[in-house]
Enzyme design. Sequence first.
Site: not given
Length: 349
Positions: A157, A199
Site C-alpha cells: 500500500h 497506489c
Amino acid sequence: MLLSVVVFTACWIASSGDITAVQRNVKEFFERSGHTNNWAILVCTSRFWFNYRHVANVLSLYHSVKRLGIPDSQIIMMLADDMPCNARNPRPGTVFNNAQQHINLYGSEVEVDYRGYEVTVENFIRLLTGRLPSATPRSKRLLTDHQSNVLIYLTGHGGDGFLKFQDAEEITNVDLADAVEQMWEKNRYHEMFVIADTCQSASMYQKLYSPNVLATSSSLVGEDSLSHHVDRSIGVYIIDRYTYYTLEFLERQVQPTTNKTMREYLDSCPKNKCISTVGVRDDLYPKDTERVRVTDFFGAVRHVRTLTDRVVLPEDWITDADSFRNEQREATKSPSQTFALTDVKPYRI
C-alpha cells in the site's frame, strides 16, 4: 539415390547459412549486455489477511524469474505476513493467484529470506546498500557487483511519495533514491529495473537520480492500483491487475532463449486491462527498451561467444606459471608455517 543426397545436402547448407544470417542480424539488433549475473529483490510490505494478494504478487513473480534462470541464491524475497499459515486460510500451507487454484505458489521449493517482522524499512535499505551486521547469513545478503543486473519489485500500500511497511512505517521515494545512489557509488549494480505495484506508485521513482536505472509503475500519481478478481472460497482478492497481466506476458510469451523485449513487457498491461495508467521512467536508462531483452532483468541467460581460432601461449608464460606454483608449494612447507603438537602448551580450565 546419389543425386537426391547431393540435393538434400546443398539445401541444408543453404538453409543453415540463412539461419546463421538471421542469428547475426538478431545479435546486431539487440543492445549488447554488459552484465554477467542477475539478482532479484522481491518485496511484499503488507500484513493482514485482506492483503493476501500482495503475497500472491511476490510469489507469482518469484516463480517466473526462477523459471527463467535466476537461482534461489540470487533471489532475495521479503514477505511481511505468513498467509499460508494464517488461521483464516481454509487450505493451510497454500497461496494461489487464481480462483481456480491450479498452482500452489507456496510449495516446497520456495525460499523466503526475510519474513514477518524482519521486513522493515531499515532491513530493506541495509540490504540494498550492503550495510548489514557481520553475523547476517549469506542468504540475506545482496552479493552484487558492478556487473550485476538487479530487478527490484515492490508491492503493498502506497501513496504520493511513500510505500507503507507493515502499516507501521514508511519508506519515501527519497529514501529509495538515496539507497540506489549508494549502490551505484559502491559498484553494486550494472543496470537496475525497479517495479512498483502500489497506489500512486509512479511517485516512487520520481526522485531517482542514479544512472542505468529503468523504472515502471502500476499507476500514476493520483491513481489507485486495482485488484483483479476475488476467490470467493477465501473471501479476498488474490492478485493485482498489473501483476496479473504482466505475469501473463512472462508466462505465455517469454522463454529463457526468446527475444522478447523490455518494451513489450512495459506495454503488456494497457489501460483497458490495468484500468490505471502504467508509468515508465527511462530518462536515466541509456538503452532503447525495444532493443533490450526481457531476460536481461527477469532471467539469467548467458550469451557465450566461442572462439574457433587456435590460441598459442608463449613458453615463458608457461614457465613463469610453473615457477609461481613451485614457490607457493615451497612456501607452504616453510618451518614458520608449521608446528609440532608438542609445542602446544596445555590449557588449564
